[in-house]
Write a protein that holds these residues in place. Structure first.
Motif, PDB file in Angstrom:
ATOM      1  N   TYR A 113       8.622  -8.368 -35.654  1.00  0.00           N
ATOM      2  CA  TYR A 113       7.481  -8.088 -34.840  1.00  0.00           C
ATOM      3  C   TYR A 113       6.365  -9.147 -34.890  1.00  0.00           C
ATOM      4  O   TYR A 113       5.373  -8.867 -34.274  1.00  0.00           O
ATOM      5  N   GLN A 114       6.768 -10.231 -35.344  1.00  0.00           N
ATOM      6  CA  GLN A 114       5.582 -11.429 -35.367  1.00  0.00           C
ATOM      7  C   GLN A 114       5.308 -11.825 -34.154  1.00  0.00           C
ATOM      8  O   GLN A 114       4.239 -12.152 -33.719  1.00  0.00           O
ATOM      9  N   GLY A 115       6.279 -11.934 -33.146  1.00  0.00           N
ATOM     10  CA  GLY A 115       5.800 -12.209 -31.827  1.00  0.00           C
ATOM     11  C   GLY A 115       5.066 -11.287 -30.990  1.00  0.00           C
ATOM     12  O   GLY A 115       4.716 -11.951 -29.782  1.00  0.00           O
ATOM     13  N   LEU A 116       5.017 -10.084 -31.424  1.00  0.00           N
ATOM     14  CA  LEU A 116       4.133  -9.298 -30.742  1.00  0.00           C
ATOM     15  C   LEU A 116       2.770  -9.086 -30.818  1.00  0.00           C
ATOM     16  O   LEU A 116       1.906  -8.471 -30.546  1.00  0.00           O
ATOM     17  N   GLU A 117       2.199  -9.939 -32.008  1.00  0.00           N
ATOM     18  CA  GLU A 117       1.104  -9.933 -32.552  1.00  0.00           C
ATOM     19  C   GLU A 117      -0.100 -10.577 -31.536  1.00  0.00           C
ATOM     20  O   GLU A 117       0.421 -11.324 -30.952  1.00  0.00           O
ATOM     21  N   VAL A 118      -1.049  -9.786 -31.241  1.00  0.00           N
ATOM     22  CA  VAL A 118      -1.827 -10.263 -30.414  1.00  0.00           C
ATOM     23  C   VAL A 118      -3.533 -10.621 -31.176  1.00  0.00           C
ATOM     24  O   VAL A 118      -4.000  -9.519 -31.919  1.00  0.00           O
ATOM     25  N   LYS A 119      -4.013 -11.662 -31.073  1.00  0.00           N
ATOM     26  CA  LYS A 119      -5.118 -12.212 -31.889  1.00  0.00           C
ATOM     27  C   LYS A 119      -6.277 -11.904 -30.690  1.00  0.00           C
ATOM     28  O   LYS A 119      -6.179 -12.460 -29.652  1.00  0.00           O
ATOM     29  N   VAL A 120      -7.315 -11.091 -31.163  1.00  0.00           N
ATOM     30  CA  VAL A 120      -8.268 -10.558 -30.321  1.00  0.00           C
ATOM     31  C   VAL A 120      -9.661 -11.624 -30.506  1.00  0.00           C
ATOM     32  O   VAL A 120      -9.935 -11.702 -31.687  1.00  0.00           O
ATOM     33  N   PRO A 121     -10.011 -12.334 -29.409  1.00  0.00           N
ATOM     34  CA  PRO A 121     -11.144 -12.992 -29.883  1.00  0.00           C
ATOM     35  C   PRO A 121     -12.362 -12.284 -30.333  1.00  0.00           C
ATOM     36  O   PRO A 121     -12.707 -11.108 -29.992  1.00  0.00           O
ATOM     37  N   ASN A 122     -13.150 -12.750 -31.483  1.00  0.00           N
ATOM     38  CA  ASN A 122     -14.369 -11.844 -31.825  1.00  0.00           C
ATOM     39  C   ASN A 122     -15.304 -11.728 -30.964  1.00  0.00           C
ATOM     40  O   ASN A 122     -15.879 -10.527 -31.115  1.00  0.00           O
ATOM     41  N   LEU A 123     -15.577 -12.483 -29.891  1.00  0.00           N
ATOM     42  CA  LEU A 123     -16.515 -12.054 -28.837  1.00  0.00           C
ATOM     43  C   LEU A 123     -16.232 -11.089 -28.123  1.00  0.00           C
ATOM     44  O   LEU A 123     -17.111 -10.242 -27.721  1.00  0.00           O
TER      45      LEU A 123
END
Length: 445
Positions: free
Chosen positions: A14-24
């Motif tokens: 599931y590594q490709g499903l990770e979504v990084k959310v901008p701190n802003l």
């Protein structure tokens, strides 16, 4: 197969499903992605529901900076909202399950457009009871968890404001259920006209719909407010709609509100006690005073407002420290613009003048200048002896005038304050009585 091995395989799968959310995009309080970002006067942006809970708990500081808040106004951060929406539409990873799942329905239907069309059809259906769909719409528009874009989509739907406003206007001629439907219509329209998350163009749509037959609208609002079973919240919403007509409805709408004696009487009553114990409801007081201050911009309405008790109502708010000092002072400032208003203030000078002096520095710059204008009119321009005597006996009055003059007030307010200082200097027994600041001040004359 060991747990760590399984965990490693799942992580890789599931590594490709990770979504990084901008701190802003995260709310500093909840750390969740914001859906309705709003900014405080400190410049920090929060999720509306989170910061509202913080303020409702009695906090007076910015959670992120811990700086004191001179204002608790929440300003929608539409730019950040659009950036989050754009990011959400492009950053979410594709997967078979996500691509086949339909979007979650909103509180009133599968899509804002479909919900608006269905509910408006039910509201406008001949012979049908409009109360249930109107109440559902009011709940939808008042729900903090509903996306503000969905709310604006409904507000701009063709015929939405006009259809709901027509239900309100019918209350001027109908009894019973007609009034109940009108109250529900008031809640819907006020949720649009008085909400921070609604775009200004949509608020103008509501004002235009109300102004289409302004006299009937004013009569209906007065009738809703006068009804004994109408909730205090609905009465306050009716006042907000009247203010929207005054500010956005045009000359005909302003005249209709200003000339409606029943509506003015209800606005004054809204500012009064909310229960048998004489307590004042701050939200209702704010709505009533704000509308009265807007009405007072029409000169011909001032004398009628005074006759109906607007001066005594505003003074009571100041004396009871019921909030909204700036709005109460604005009402009194308008009142001294007519002979009836000056007479009312001077007749109650022993209560009115100290109330104005005591709240002078609690209403912001606008409230302070309004207070000076009131005192200057009754004490200097017309030199009423009762007002002068009451002002001279106010403890700390001179200090407040001096502080105002040093706070960057307008030239007109500075001149009025200077002229008032001369009266205080001659009449006052103690120039700086009750003033415990160590700051040195220079008399301006």
């Amino acid at each position: 197969m060991g747990r760590h091995e399984m965990s490693g395989r799942l992580s890789a799968e599931y590594q490709g499903l990770e979504v990084k959310v901008p701190n802003l995009f995260r709310c500093p309080i909840s750390l969740d992605v914001m859906r309705s970002p709003v900014s405080l006067c400190t410049g920090v942006t929060y999720e509306r529901a989170s910061i509202q809970r913080w303020l409702d708990s009695g906090n007076t500081t910015c959670p992120a900076t811990m700086l004191p808040l001179p204002s608790t106004d929440l300003v929608p951060n539409l730019t950040l909202r659009r950036l989050i929406a754009l990011w959400a539409s492009t950053a979410a990873p594709a997967s078979p399950s996500s691509s086949s799942s339909p979007p979650a329905p909103s509180a009133v239907g599968p899509t804002p457009a479909a919900a608006a069309a269905e509910l408006l059809r039910r509201v406008a259906a001949p012979g049908a009871d409009p109360c249930p769909p109107l109440r559902k719409l009011a709940a939808f528009l008042s729900d903090d968890d509903v996306d503000e874009f969905d709310k604006n989509a409904f507000a701009r739907a063709p015929g939405a404001a006009e259809t709901v406003a027509s239900v309100l206007r019918r209350a001027a001629k109908e009894d019973g259920e007609g009034i109940e439907a009108a109250e529900a219509a008031v809640r819907v329209l006020a949720a649009i006209a008085a909400s921070d998350c609604i775009e200004e163009d949509n608020k103008r749509r509501v004002a235009a719909a109300l102004a289409a037959d302004a006299p009937s609208t004013a009569a209906s609002l007065a009738r809703v407010m006068r009804r004994s079973s109408t909730t205090l919240e609905a009465r306050a919403d009716a006042a907000r709609l009247a203010e929207s007509m005054l500010l956005r409805g045009g000359a005909a709408a302003r005249a209709a509100v200003a000339e409606s004696e029943p509506l003015l009487a209800e606005l004054v009553r809204l500012v009064g006690p909310a229960d048998e114990k004489g307590a004042l409801d701050r939200s209702a007081v704010a709505a009533g005073l704000s509308c009265l201050a807007a009405v007072a911009a029409t000169r011909r309405a001032r004398a009628e407002m005074v006759r109906l008790g607007a001066v005594s109502a505003a003074v009571r708010v100041l004396r009871d420290d019921a909030g909204c000092p700036a709005q109460a002072l604005r009402v009194l400032e308008a009142a001294v613009g007519c002979a009836e208003g000056r007479a009312a203030i001077c007749e109650a000078a022993e209560a009115a003048v100290p109330a104005v002096v005591s709240r002078m520095m609690k209403g912001g710059t606008g409230g302070a200048e309004a207070a000076v204008s009131v005192l200057w009119a009754v004490c200097h321009r017309y030199r009423d002896r009762r007002a002068v005597a009451a002002a001279a006996s106010c403890e700390g009055g001179l200090a407040r005038l001096l502080l105002l003059m040093q706070s960057g007030c307008s030239p007109a307010a500075r001149q009025m304050a200077s002229e008032l200082l001369k009266i205080f200097r001659v009449s006052g027994k103690s120039c700086l009585a009750g003033y415990d600041s160590k700051t040195s001040h220079i008399m301006p004359f």
